[in-house]
Design a protein around this motif. Structure first.
Motif, PDB file in Angstrom:
ATOM      1  N   GLY A  50       0.740  -1.241   0.084  1.00  0.00           N
ATOM      2  CA  GLY A  50      -0.067   0.038  -0.151  1.00  0.00           C
ATOM      3  C   GLY A  50       0.931   1.288  -0.100  1.00  0.00           C
ATOM      4  N   GLY A  51       1.799   1.313  -0.283  1.00  0.00           N
ATOM      5  CA  GLY A  51       2.967   2.312  -0.434  1.00  0.00           C
ATOM      6  C   GLY A  51       3.867   2.716   0.779  1.00  0.00           C
ATOM      7  N   PHE A  52       3.781   1.548   1.369  1.00  0.00           N
ATOM      8  CA  PHE A  52       4.645   1.675   2.994  1.00  0.00           C
ATOM      9  C   PHE A  52       6.011   1.063   3.003  1.00  0.00           C
ATOM     10  N   GLU A  53       6.318   0.245   1.903  1.00  0.00           N
ATOM     11  CA  GLU A  53       7.581  -0.423   1.575  1.00  0.00           C
ATOM     12  C   GLU A  53       8.016  -0.014   0.072  1.00  0.00           C
ATOM     13  N   LEU A  54       8.889   1.287   0.306  1.00  0.00           N
ATOM     14  CA  LEU A  54       9.166   1.682  -1.010  1.00  0.00           C
ATOM     15  C   LEU A  54      10.855   1.030  -1.559  1.00  0.00           C
ATOM     16  N   ARG A  55      10.780   0.664  -2.791  1.00  0.00           N
ATOM     17  CA  ARG A  55      11.845   0.244  -3.538  1.00  0.00           C
ATOM     18  C   ARG A  55      11.923   0.820  -4.932  1.00  0.00           C
ATOM     19  N   TRP A  56      13.145   0.860  -5.368  1.00  0.00           N
ATOM     20  CA  TRP A  56      13.591   1.010  -6.796  1.00  0.00           C
ATOM     21  C   TRP A  56      13.410   0.072  -7.737  1.00  0.00           C
ATOM     22  N   VAL A  57      12.731  -0.059  -8.643  1.00  0.00           N
ATOM     23  CA  VAL A  57      12.480  -0.948  -9.718  1.00  0.00           C
ATOM     24  C   VAL A  57      13.744  -0.865 -10.892  1.00  0.00           C
ATOM     25  N   MET A  58      14.490  -1.887 -10.632  1.00  0.00           N
ATOM     26  CA  MET A  58      15.768  -2.157 -11.589  1.00  0.00           C
ATOM     27  C   MET A  58      14.981  -2.362 -13.146  1.00  0.00           C
ATOM     28  N   ASP A  59      16.053  -1.967 -13.916  1.00  0.00           N
ATOM     29  CA  ASP A  59      15.675  -2.267 -15.458  1.00  0.00           C
ATOM     30  C   ASP A  59      15.396  -3.763 -15.623  1.00  0.00           C
ATOM     31  N   ASP A  60      15.917  -4.523 -15.026  1.00  0.00           N
ATOM     32  CA  ASP A  60      15.697  -5.935 -15.547  1.00  0.00           C
ATOM     33  C   ASP A  60      14.310  -6.412 -15.041  1.00  0.00           C
ATOM     34  N   GLU A  61      13.665  -5.701 -14.036  1.00  0.00           N
ATOM     35  CA  GLU A  61      12.492  -5.930 -13.555  1.00  0.00           C
ATOM     36  C   GLU A  61      11.138  -5.337 -14.000  1.00  0.00           C
ATOM     37  N   ARG A  62      11.718  -4.334 -14.909  1.00  0.00           N
ATOM     38  CA  ARG A  62      10.483  -3.454 -15.485  1.00  0.00           C
ATOM     39  C   ARG A  62       9.309  -4.189 -16.169  1.00  0.00           C
ATOM     40  N   ASN A  63      10.039  -5.195 -17.030  1.00  0.00           N
ATOM     41  CA  ASN A  63       8.997  -5.894 -18.041  1.00  0.00           C
ATOM     42  C   ASN A  63       8.163  -6.830 -17.177  1.00  0.00           C
ATOM     43  N   ALA A  64       8.321  -7.584 -15.980  1.00  0.00           N
ATOM     44  CA  ALA A  64       7.655  -8.364 -15.210  1.00  0.00           C
ATOM     45  C   ALA A  64       6.570  -7.452 -14.619  1.00  0.00           C
ATOM     46  N   LEU A  65       7.252  -6.269 -14.219  1.00  0.00           N
ATOM     47  CA  LEU A  65       6.265  -5.476 -13.273  1.00  0.00           C
ATOM     48  C   LEU A  65       5.227  -4.964 -14.257  1.00  0.00           C
ATOM     49  N   SER A  66       5.619  -4.634 -15.554  1.00  0.00           N
ATOM     50  CA  SER A  66       4.608  -4.236 -16.459  1.00  0.00           C
ATOM     51  C   SER A  66       3.455  -5.133 -16.881  1.00  0.00           C
ATOM     52  N   GLU A  67       3.745  -6.312 -16.740  1.00  0.00           N
ATOM     53  CA  GLU A  67       3.111  -7.280 -16.809  1.00  0.00           C
ATOM     54  C   GLU A  67       1.811  -7.438 -15.953  1.00  0.00           C
ATOM     55  N   LEU A  68       2.461  -7.449 -14.794  1.00  0.00           N
ATOM     56  CA  LEU A  68       1.499  -7.504 -13.359  1.00  0.00           C
ATOM     57  C   LEU A  68       0.531  -6.388 -13.375  1.00  0.00           C
ATOM     58  N   VAL A  69       1.137  -5.154 -13.834  1.00  0.00           N
ATOM     59  CA  VAL A  69       0.548  -3.829 -13.668  1.00  0.00           C
ATOM     60  C   VAL A  69      -0.806  -4.090 -14.967  1.00  0.00           C
ATOM     61  N   SER A  70      -0.324  -4.413 -15.889  1.00  0.00           N
ATOM     62  CA  SER A  70      -1.221  -4.765 -17.200  1.00  0.00           C
ATOM     63  C   SER A  70      -2.562  -5.500 -16.630  1.00  0.00           C
ATOM     64  N   ARG A  71      -2.252  -6.712 -16.025  1.00  0.00           N
ATOM     65  CA  ARG A  71      -3.267  -7.534 -15.511  1.00  0.00           C
ATOM     66  C   ARG A  71      -3.853  -7.284 -14.490  1.00  0.00           C
ATOM     67  N   ASN A  72      -3.515  -6.389 -13.546  1.00  0.00           N
ATOM     68  CA  ASN A  72      -3.968  -6.190 -12.164  1.00  0.00           C
ATOM     69  C   ASN A  72      -4.240  -4.728 -12.053  1.00  0.00           C
ATOM     70  N   TYR A  73      -4.313  -3.911 -13.069  1.00  0.00           N
ATOM     71  CA  TYR A  73      -4.718  -2.378 -12.544  1.00  0.00           C
ATOM     72  C   TYR A  73      -5.769  -2.185 -12.012  1.00  0.00           C
ATOM     73  N   ALA A  74      -5.725  -1.237 -10.778  1.00  0.00           N
ATOM     74  CA  ALA A  74      -6.805  -0.899 -10.266  1.00  0.00           C
ATOM     75  C   ALA A  74      -7.998  -0.471 -10.949  1.00  0.00           C
ATOM     76  N   PHE A  75      -9.252  -0.713 -10.597  1.00  0.00           N
ATOM     77  CA  PHE A  75     -10.633  -0.165 -11.162  1.00  0.00           C
ATOM     78  C   PHE A  75     -10.587  -0.444 -12.693  1.00  0.00           C
ATOM     79  N   THR A  76      -9.978  -1.592 -13.091  1.00  0.00           N
ATOM     80  CA  THR A  76      -9.906  -1.944 -14.592  1.00  0.00           C
ATOM     81  C   THR A  76     -10.437  -3.499 -14.622  1.00  0.00           C
ATOM     82  N   ALA A  77     -10.637  -4.373 -13.636  1.00  0.00           N
ATOM     83  CA  ALA A  77     -10.908  -5.845 -13.671  1.00  0.00           C
ATOM     84  C   ALA A  77     -11.912  -5.866 -12.407  1.00  0.00           C
TER      85      ALA A  77
END
Length: 105
Positions: free
Chosen positions: A49-76
């Motif tokens: 919920g925003g209380f544990e902040l960490r930088w997303v490394m370049d090699d993690e961006r694609n995987a995070l982008s996929e998660l965001v695409s499938r699980n974006y708030a208010f879209t499913a």
């Protein structure tokens, strides 16, 4: 910040100690994916919920982008993996921007 997460408060201090202020709230999913592809734009993940902040490394961006695409708030009806994501754009005092992705469980 009085106990509020960055998405709610509109302010955040990154893991390196730099202060940022929200510029745009609730970015649409396409904008988040587009900004995540930009290597010149830092991406900060706000887990728990925003209380544990960490930088997303370049090699993690694609995987995070996929998660965001499938699980974006208010879209499913319900997230596929139990978490939902929301993107925000923040800016520091020099005008530098960052993509902040908040994860809600």
């Amino acid at each position: 910040m009085s106990g509020l997460n960055p998405g709610a408060s509109g302010e955040l201090t990154d893991p390196d100690g730099r202060s940022w202020v929200v510029r745009k709230r609730r970015l649409d999913p396409r904008t988040v994916r587009s900004r995540m592809r930009r290597r010149d734009l830092p991406v900060l993940l706000g887990a728990s919920g925003g209380f544990e902040l960490r930088w997303v490394m370049d090699d993690e961006r694609n995987a995070l982008s996929e998660l965001v695409s499938r699980n974006y708030a208010f879209t499913a009806d319900s997230p596929a993996d139990g978490s939902e994501y929301m993107g925000y754009e923040f800016e520091d005092e020099t005008g530098r921007r960052l993509l902040y992705v908040e994860e809600w469980c």
